[in-house]
Design a protein around this motif. Structure first.
Motif, mmCIF file in Angstrom:
data_model
loop_
_atom_site.group_PDB
_atom_site.id
_atom_site.type_symbol
_atom_site.label_atom_id
_atom_site.label_comp_id
_atom_site.label_asym_id
_atom_site.label_seq_id
_atom_site.Cartn_x
_atom_site.Cartn_y
_atom_site.Cartn_z
ATOM 1 N N GLN A 165 -2.949 -30.876 56.610
ATOM 2 C CA GLN A 165 -4.234 -30.792 57.306
ATOM 3 C C GLN A 165 -4.104 -30.228 58.717
ATOM 4 N N LEU A 166 -2.894 -29.967 59.143
ATOM 5 C CA LEU A 166 -2.659 -29.588 60.529
ATOM 6 C C LEU A 166 -3.154 -28.179 60.821
ATOM 7 N N VAL A 167 -3.851 -28.032 61.951
ATOM 8 C CA VAL A 167 -4.362 -26.746 62.413
ATOM 9 C C VAL A 167 -3.746 -26.455 63.771
ATOM 10 N N GLY A 168 -3.190 -25.269 63.923
ATOM 11 C CA GLY A 168 -2.606 -24.900 65.199
ATOM 12 C C GLY A 168 -2.941 -23.469 65.551
ATOM 13 N N SER A 169 -2.156 -22.908 66.471
ATOM 14 C CA SER A 169 -2.335 -21.518 66.877
ATOM 15 C C SER A 169 -1.047 -20.734 66.688
ATOM 16 N N GLY A 170 -0.085 -21.297 65.944
ATOM 17 C CA GLY A 170 1.209 -20.660 65.752
ATOM 18 C C GLY A 170 1.161 -19.454 64.824
ATOM 19 N N CYS A 171 2.305 -18.802 64.661
ATOM 20 C CA CYS A 171 2.412 -17.600 63.841
ATOM 21 C C CYS A 171 2.178 -17.869 62.362
ATOM 22 N N TYR A 172 2.287 -19.141 61.946
ATOM 23 C CA TYR A 172 2.163 -19.470 60.525
ATOM 24 C C TYR A 172 1.156 -20.589 60.315
ATOM 25 N N GLN A 173 0.404 -20.492 59.219
ATOM 26 C CA GLN A 173 -0.538 -21.534 58.841
ATOM 27 C C GLN A 173 -0.131 -22.116 57.493
ATOM 28 N N VAL A 174 -0.390 -23.397 57.327
ATOM 29 C CA VAL A 174 0.061 -24.090 56.125
ATOM 30 C C VAL A 174 -0.663 -23.568 54.884
ATOM 31 N N GLU A 175 0.085 -23.383 53.819
ATOM 32 C CA GLU A 175 -0.477 -23.063 52.509
ATOM 33 C C GLU A 175 -0.483 -24.304 51.632
ATOM 34 N N ARG A 176 0.620 -25.028 51.654
ATOM 35 C CA ARG A 176 0.684 -26.322 50.968
ATOM 36 C C ARG A 176 1.825 -27.112 51.580
ATOM 37 N N ALA A 177 1.724 -28.436 51.474
ATOM 38 C CA ALA A 177 2.746 -29.295 52.060
ATOM 39 C C ALA A 177 2.784 -30.624 51.337
ATOM 40 N N GLN A 178 3.969 -31.164 51.220
ATOM 41 C CA GLN A 178 4.185 -32.491 50.675
ATOM 42 C C GLN A 178 5.093 -33.218 51.658
ATOM 43 N N GLU A 179 4.550 -34.213 52.331
ATOM 44 C CA GLU A 179 5.259 -34.873 53.431
ATOM 45 C C GLU A 179 6.663 -35.304 53.000
ATOM 46 N N GLY A 180 7.634 -34.905 53.816
ATOM 47 C CA GLY A 180 9.015 -35.305 53.582
ATOM 48 C C GLY A 180 9.691 -34.609 52.432
ATOM 49 N N ARG A 181 9.018 -33.599 51.805
ATOM 50 C CA ARG A 181 9.610 -32.962 50.630
ATOM 51 C C ARG A 181 9.556 -31.435 50.688
ATOM 52 N N HIS A 182 8.391 -30.881 50.981
ATOM 53 C CA HIS A 182 8.266 -29.432 50.909
ATOM 54 C C HIS A 182 7.129 -28.957 51.811
ATOM 55 N N PHE A 183 7.336 -27.755 52.379
ATOM 56 C CA PHE A 183 6.321 -27.141 53.239
ATOM 57 C C PHE A 183 6.346 -25.639 53.000
ATOM 58 N N ARG A 184 5.179 -25.076 52.790
ATOM 59 C CA ARG A 184 5.071 -23.621 52.650
ATOM 60 C C ARG A 184 3.985 -23.113 53.585
ATOM 61 N N ALA A 185 4.293 -22.038 54.308
ATOM 62 C CA ALA A 185 3.337 -21.456 55.252
ATOM 63 C C ALA A 185 3.356 -19.943 55.126
ATOM 64 N N THR A 186 2.250 -19.311 55.491
ATOM 65 C CA THR A 186 2.145 -17.858 55.467
ATOM 66 C C THR A 186 1.791 -17.335 56.858
ATOM 67 N N LYS A 187 2.163 -16.100 57.092
ATOM 68 C CA LYS A 187 1.955 -15.487 58.397
ATOM 69 C C LYS A 187 0.477 -15.287 58.695
ATOM 70 N N VAL A 188 0.103 -15.525 59.936
ATOM 71 C CA VAL A 188 -1.279 -15.339 60.388
ATOM 72 C C VAL A 188 -1.490 -13.874 60.745
ATOM 73 N N ALA A 189 -2.501 -13.257 60.163
ATOM 74 C CA ALA A 189 -2.806 -11.858 60.458
ATOM 75 C C ALA A 189 -3.415 -11.723 61.855
ATOM 76 N N GLY A 190 -3.026 -10.674 62.570
ATOM 77 C CA GLY A 190 -3.602 -10.414 63.887
ATOM 78 C C GLY A 190 -3.258 -11.457 64.933
ATOM 79 N N HIS A 191 -2.080 -12.070 64.820
ATOM 80 C CA HIS A 191 -1.682 -13.107 65.770
ATOM 81 C C HIS A 191 -1.358 -12.506 67.141
ATOM 82 N N TYR A 192 -1.569 -13.265 68.193
ATOM 83 C CA TYR A 192 -1.341 -12.744 69.541
ATOM 84 C C TYR A 192 0.131 -12.458 69.827
ATOM 85 N N LYS A 193 1.040 -12.961 68.985
ATOM 86 C CA LYS A 193 2.465 -12.676 69.160
ATOM 87 C C LYS A 193 2.956 -11.531 68.277
ATOM 88 N N ASP A 194 2.069 -10.855 67.592
ATOM 89 C CA ASP A 194 2.489 -9.760 66.713
ATOM 90 C C ASP A 194 3.378 -8.774 67.466
#
Length: 281
Positions: A165-194
């Motif tokens: 459920q976490l929302v941030g401003s980082g280069c990656y946003q969560v796609e799916r997550a299982q606490e303590g087991r697995h985390f998958r994130a994808t790159k944010v398009a048009g990020h200020y650090k591009d």
């Protein structure tokens, strides 16, 4: 040891994938594209550290070479012998939910926190993109302290939500997550650090409690980086890169993983910033 059941490895929560963070560069410059898969142990909350490092930004950050640089804040200055600080925020930052970063988000995220050597701090908004931080004691190191992962910024201060459920401003946003087991994130398009960070298209962090299973997952190509203090006979020396060395090892990675030319020695995991700083060759 029985060989890994490949299907079970990646459909169960006991799959592999974490990253390492220091050593000698593997390429002259970063390359965009590809995926990074990291295998970590269960202890130490490392999955959470790397996942939050990928999704959340702070006012400042410590670069791989150990130097302080701006992140959500684009500039700052101090008054009253470093007891009062003012931070000007970047005007181009968008959270993963589409909302723009505002001073009220910084106030909500930082007020009530403690800092080393500081009894308390008071954060107030001076405008939409400027905040003031008043300290109980003068401290010239405040910009460095605010680069720590404990001082990340989230909309309305919601920094402690579950990863899914976490929302941030980082280069990656969560796609799916299982606490303590697995985390998958994808790159944010048009990020200020591009062009400066966030090189890979996707990140997978998988907890594998058994070090020998992490080693075999790396050897068989299921992950790109693994936390492996003692790889023993599971890895053939020369086929992989090691940090800090093959004799005194904390991380092992495939030879097509690129890292910054200079990486500080503070943490093998680079304080969770591996996701945005490493790349695939």
């Amino acid at each position: 040891m029985t060989r890994i059941d490949r299907r079970a490895l990646f459909t169960s929560g006991a799959a592999a994938a974490l990253l390492a963070a220091t050593g000698t560069s593997l390429a002259a410059s970063p390359r965009a594209g590809g995926a990074l898969r990291l295998a970590l142990p269960r202890e130490g909350g490392l999955l959470d550290l790397v996942a939050r490092g990928a999704m959340l930004d702070c006012l400042t950050e410590v670069a791989p070479d150990g130097l302080l640089r701006a992140e959500l804040a684009q500039s700052w200055d101090s008054q009253d012998q470093a007891r009062v600080w003012r931070f000007d925020l970047r005007p181009d930052v968008i959270f993963h939910n589409g909302q723009p970063l505002q001073a009220k988000d910084v106030v909500a995220s930082l007020n009530g926190l403690t800092l080393p050597g500081i009894d308390h701090l008071l954060v107030t908004a001076l405008g939409t993109h400027q905040v003031e931080v008043q300290l109980s004691q003068p401290n010239p190191h405040l910009p460095y302290l605010l680069a720590g992962s404990a001082y990340a910024i989230a909309p309305q201060g919601a920094v402690d939500l579950p990863l899914a459920q976490l929302v941030g401003s980082g280069c990656y946003q969560v796609e799916r997550a299982q606490e303590g087991r697995h985390f998958r994130a994808t790159k944010v398009a048009g990020h200020y650090k591009d062009g400066q960070a966030g090189w890979v298209n996707s990140l997978d962090v998988i907890v594998i409690p058994d070090a020998s299973v992490r080693a075999e997952a790396l050897r068989d190509g299921f992950v790109d980086v693994a936390a492996l203090p003692q790889p023993k006979e599971l890895l053939k020396r020369g086929d992989f890169l090691y940090y800090p060395s093959a004799e005194d090892m904390a991380l092992a990675m495939r030879p097509d993983v690129g890292i910054p030319r200079v990486v500080g020695q503070q943490s093998a995991l680079d304080d969770g910033r591996i996701a945005e700083r490493w790349w695939r060759l």
